[in-house]
Write an enzyme that holds these catalytic residues in place. Structure first.
Site, PDB file in Angstrom:
ATOM      1  N   THR A   1      20.489   8.752  52.180  1.00 23.95           N
ATOM      2  CA  THR A   1      20.617  10.064  52.821  1.00 23.95           C
ATOM      3  C   THR A   1      22.060  10.462  53.117  1.00 23.95           C
ATOM      4  OG1 THR A   1      20.255   8.956  54.950  1.00 23.95           O
ATOM      5  CG2 THR A   1      18.326   9.897  53.860  1.00 23.95           C
ATOM      6  N   GLU A   2      23.023   9.658  52.681  1.00 24.09           N
ATOM      7  CA  GLU A   2      24.416   9.889  53.054  1.00 24.09           C
ATOM      8  C   GLU A   2      24.940  11.258  52.641  1.00 24.09           C
ATOM      9  OE1 GLU A   2      23.941   5.403  52.864  1.00 24.09           O
ATOM     10  OE2 GLU A   2      23.222   7.148  51.766  1.00 24.09           O
ATOM     11  N   VAL A   3      24.563  11.726  51.447  1.00 24.26           N
ATOM     12  CA  VAL A   3      25.115  13.003  50.980  1.00 24.26           C
ATOM     13  C   VAL A   3      24.740  14.154  51.902  1.00 24.26           C
ATOM     14  CG1 VAL A   3      25.256  12.326  48.562  1.00 24.26           C
ATOM     15  CG2 VAL A   3      23.138  13.362  49.418  1.00 24.26           C
TER      16      VAL A   3
ATOM     17  N   VAL B   1      24.830  14.146  55.093  1.00 20.16           N
ATOM     18  CA  VAL B   1      25.709  14.215  56.264  1.00 20.16           C
ATOM     19  C   VAL B   1      27.176  14.195  55.843  1.00 20.16           C
ATOM     20  CG1 VAL B   1      24.046  13.234  57.866  1.00 20.16           C
ATOM     21  CG2 VAL B   1      25.563  11.698  56.617  1.00 20.16           C
TER      22      VAL B   1
END
Length: 262
Positions: free
Chosen positions: A135-137, A139
């Protein structure tokens, strides 16, 4: 008169049951994020497991509905992290380099760095309803550190889709992607972990440690170097006390001394 404040609750809980050492992420109110405190306690737990010669297997589990939600964004946002690589990298390196097998009991969701933690285990089992995701992209960052753990396990096409979309997917899809080993119903989780642990306890400490070395080192060597290194390792193992005991046990049709059946 001032009252002393209560000591902070531990973020990690440990338990020793025979030869099995369990590390439980115990900060469910914060979704077991990889805060500085939790990472420090996790590393200390690994230290205890590795220092105890009686510990043969390490199980990593969680309290609450989330296995691990990844980085502590509140700490990152306030620049509270220490210099250099993120602290979660220390956990990944310790698990990879430990001579003892680590089994992931993934009893909840695992996203971001939490997915990396789940994938860093030698063998992992998740409940079917657990959700995973890079899910990094979403944030504004990227799955940088955990890519070192995850990319060797994934097809490039699958990694591109998962890294770029940042969507969440269920445990069976994480199995298909090669990130974890099994997805089971909630009621089967402890049974599945027990089966894996029982098999691991049948392996010798030296054999398990050497097998972990093979998994991590051989893919990085070219063919000739791999043959040379594994030949040296094999010769060393065959002259070691575990091999002596293992072969005597085999020829004597008895369990070896390290087996719970002995």
């Amino acid at each position: 008169m001032s009252l002393a404040s209560d000591p902070p609750s531990p973020k990690v809980r440990t338990e020793l049951d025979g030869e099995v050492f369990t590390i439980t992420l115990a900060d469910p109110e914060n979704r077991n994020v990889l805060s500085l405190a939790l990472v420090d306690e996790f590393i200390a737990a690994i230290d205890r497991a590795e220092a105890d010669p009686e510990v043969r297997v390490v199980v990593v589990s969680n309290d609450g509905a989330v296995f691990c939600a990844g980085a502590d964004l509140s700490e990152r946002a306030t620049n509270a992290v220490r210099g250099g690589a993120p602290d979660s990298a220390l956990i990944f390196a310790r698990i990879r380099n430990s001579p003892k097998p680590f089994v992931g009991r993934i009893a909840g969701h695992a996203v971001g760095g939490g997915l990396g933690l789940a994938a860093s285990m030698d063998i992992s089992v998740a409940v079917e309803a657990a959700k995973f995701g890079f899910t990094e992209v979403r944030v504004g960052v990227a799955p940088a550190i955990i890519s070192v753990i995850c990319l060797p396990k994934m097809r490039q096409a699958d990694a591109a889709e998962a890294f770029l979309r940042g969507n969440r997917f269920l445990a069976p899809e994480a199995v298909r992607l090669g990130l974890i080993n099994y997805a089971v119903p909630q009621l089967r989780l402890d049974e599945a972990i027990a089966e894996i642990v029982a098999d691991l306890l049948e392996g010798s400490p030296a054999g398990l440690a050497a097998s972990k070395q093979l998994i991590t080192k051989v893919p990085s060597l070219d063919f000739d170097a791999a043959l040379e290194w594994t030949g040296e390792l094999s010769a060393h193992l065959f002259t070691g006390p575990d091999a002596t005991e293992g072969m005597r046990a085999f020829l004597g049709k008895r369990p070896p001394s390290w087996s719970p059946r002995s």
